[in-house]
Write an enzyme that holds these catalytic residues in place. Structure first.
Site, PDB file in Angstrom:
ATOM      1  N   ALA A 171       0.810  -1.215   0.000  1.00 28.57           N
ATOM      2  CA  ALA A 171       0.000   0.000   0.000  1.00 28.57           C
ATOM      3  C   ALA A 171       0.848   1.272   0.000  1.00 28.57           C
ATOM      4  CB  ALA A 171      -0.962   0.002   1.188  1.00 28.57           C
ATOM      5  N   THR A 172       2.052   1.206   0.556  1.00 30.28           N
ATOM      6  CA  THR A 172       2.924   2.387   0.530  1.00 30.28           C
ATOM      7  C   THR A 172       3.239   2.761  -0.915  1.00 30.28           C
ATOM      8  OG1 THR A 172       3.899   1.831   2.671  1.00 30.28           O
ATOM      9  CG2 THR A 172       5.177   3.303   1.247  1.00 30.28           C
ATOM     10  N   HIS A 196      -0.667  -7.943   3.354  1.00 26.08           N
ATOM     11  CA  HIS A 196      -0.251  -8.445   4.673  1.00 26.08           C
ATOM     12  C   HIS A 196      -1.154  -8.015   5.835  1.00 26.08           C
ATOM     13  CE1 HIS A 196       1.783  -4.912   6.670  1.00 26.08           C
ATOM     14  NE2 HIS A 196       1.839  -4.466   5.440  1.00 26.08           N
ATOM     15  N   CYS A 215       4.335   2.638  13.094  1.00 24.05           N
ATOM     16  CA  CYS A 215       5.380   3.503  12.560  1.00 24.05           C
ATOM     17  C   CYS A 215       5.760   4.603  13.533  1.00 24.05           C
ATOM     18  CB  CYS A 215       4.919   4.147  11.257  1.00 24.05           C
ATOM     19  SG  CYS A 215       3.949   3.050  10.259  1.00 24.05           S
TER      20      CYS A 215
HETATM   21  C1  LIG Z   1      -0.386  -0.752   6.551  1.00 20.78           C
HETATM   22  C2  LIG Z   1      -0.924   0.450   5.888  1.00 20.78           C
HETATM   23  C3  LIG Z   1      -0.255   1.052   4.817  1.00 20.78           C
HETATM   24  C4  LIG Z   1       1.080   0.553   4.326  1.00 20.78           C
HETATM   25  O1  LIG Z   1       0.941  -0.653   3.664  1.00 20.78           O
HETATM   26  P1  LIG Z   1       2.228  -1.520   3.262  1.00 20.78           P
HETATM   27  O2  LIG Z   1       1.652  -2.597   2.406  1.00 20.78           O
HETATM   28  O3  LIG Z   1       2.779  -2.034   4.558  1.00 20.78           O
HETATM   29  O4  LIG Z   1       3.176  -0.647   2.541  1.00 20.78           O
HETATM   30  C5  LIG Z   1      -0.832   2.144   4.213  1.00 20.78           C
HETATM   31  N1  LIG Z   1      -2.008   2.627   4.632  1.00 20.78           N
HETATM   32  C6  LIG Z   1      -2.688   2.085   5.662  1.00 20.78           C
HETATM   33  C7  LIG Z   1      -3.988   2.668   6.075  1.00 20.78           C
HETATM   34  C8  LIG Z   1      -2.164   0.984   6.329  1.00 20.78           C
HETATM   35  O5  LIG Z   1      -2.830   0.461   7.350  1.00 20.78           O
END
Ligand SMILES: *Cc1c(COP(=O)(O)O)cnc(C)c1O
Length: 384
Positions: A73-74, A203, A330
């Site tokens: 998601a990043t 994940h 984080c």
């Molecule tokens: C965990 C999370 C992310 C980051 O996702 P990754 O797959 O770990 O990069 C981004 N936005 C939200 C709302 C999240 O909970």
């Protein structure tokens, strides 16, 4: 064994998912490069990827052609926001997002601000919700993008996605949604909600780390500037050899998530209620109590527990074998009170004394009962 109540940070991989992934790695498995269309090894891998794409699309009511793979998601948030901003900058340079977004959105917007874009930040309403009215009040003639998360990762609060989608679609403004915490918890439909771009990850719902996807709407067609070049994979949106095992894992996780959506919701609702019933006589309140929330997250604030310093309660719980999070993973490393909670109007001490419990598929009632005992002991200890 410590008790894990931090499913919103990440989940274990479901054994059904792990078993499927293993078949896509070694010489007796499907290890080919999915881009190698000249032989069967490649075509087998490609078929597995398209099946996974189908499963991801199905969970969110999209067409498989609207799904492209990323590393999580990043990356999806980066591609969505930078990609949209850079492609549309001749139309305007104004972007609207909210103060309670994940850092992957906030830091990306901060980067764009340094590049000359103007960013407006929505305050949550008195209940903690990002509303369509708030978006409307910030719209300008040169607004090109609105980015609002579906479900907040710290509080579980559900924002007004449908209403915001209606508004942005009427105005022809691109609407991006970070749905990392919403998939598998809520019935999602990108068409009903008029979402143009949506970030996904594996994940948080029993898939592997390091794989995600971006939904990019075809009708109306959304244009993005690619951020990773080379090879033209994924229709040019995101180059790089596709990690077949990761993708197959995400596909299986999303297939199971759709199948078990209702079951999972009931399970976490019962666990959350059980935990709350067990601790509610302590000096404690729910953060976001008046907002619509997902069932798997319970963010609570302890009051009058004497000199609880930032992180002390979490630490006490950790020592007793209970793994939880203060705010998001984080920020907890730096022991800064949660910016999400302070944006909701809590002071630094209230934010510092808040804890996020999050439950999942593998959580048991015995674990919750043990957690109640640990929390009660720790709070009584700190009250002394
Ligand atoms: C965990 C999370 C992310 C980051 O996702 P990754 O797959 O770990 O990069 C981004 N936005 C939200 C709302 C999240 O909970």
């Amino acid at each position: 064994m410590a008790i894990y109540l931090d499913y919103a940070a990440t989940t274990p991989v479901d054994t059904r998912v792990a078993e499927k992934m293993i078949a896509y790695l070694t010489t007796d498995g499907v290890f080919g490069n999915p881009a190698s269309s000249s032989h069967q090894f490649g075509r087998d891998a490609s078929r597995a990827i398209e099946e996974a794409r189908d499963n991801v699309a199905r969970l969110i009511g999209a067409n498989p052609k609207e799904i492209i793979w990323t590393s999580g998601a990043t990356e999806s948030n980066n591609l969505a926001i930078k990609g949209c901003a850079l492609f549309n900058q001749k139309k305007g340079k104004h972007i609207i997002t909210s103060k309670t977004e994940h850092k992957a959105v906030l830091d990306t917007c901060a980067f764009l601000a340094r590049e000359g874009f103007e960013i407006s930040y929505i305050d949550p309403d008195k209940n903690g919700v990002i509303t369509a009215d708030a978006v409307r009040s910030l719209l300008r003639d040169n607004t090109i993008l609105v980015s609002v998360m579906y479900v907040n990762n710290e509080t579980g609060i559900i924002n007004e996605i449908d209403k915001i989608g209606q508004l942005t679609r009427e105005r022809g403004i691109v609407f991006h949604v970070d749905a990392a915490q919403a998939t598998g918890k809520l019935p999602i439909n990108v068409q009903r909600s008029n979402i143009d771009i949506m970030s996904l990850t594996a994940h948080k719902i029993y898939g592997p780390k390091g794989i995600g996807a971006l939904f990019i709407c075809r009708k109306p067609r959304v244009r993005l500037q690619a951020q990773i070049h080379g090879g033209g994979h994924e229709r040019g949106f995101r180059s790089g050899t596709l990690p077949t095992h990761q993708i197959v894992g995400m596909g299986e996780a999303y297939r199971i998530a759709k199948e078990e959506l209702e079951k999972g919701t009931i399970h976490t609702q019962q666990l959350s209620q059980r935990l709350w019933d067990g601790i509610k006589l302590l000096p404690v309140s729910i953060n976001g109590a008046n907002a619509p929330r997902v069932e798997n997250v319970l963010n609570v604030r302890f009051d009058n527990v004497g000199s609880v310093e930032t992180g002390m309660l979490v630490q006490a719980l950790e020592e007793q074998g209970l793994a939880v999070s203060a705010g998001s993973a984080c920020i907890s490393a730096s022991f800064e009170p949660s910016y999400v909670l302070t944006a909701m109007g809590f002071d630094r001490e209230q934010a510092a004394n808040s804890i996020r419990f999050s439950f999942g598929r593998m959580t048991t009632t015995q674990e919750v009962d043990e957690a109640i005992r640990i929390i009660s002991d720790a709070v009584h200890q700190l009250q002394k």
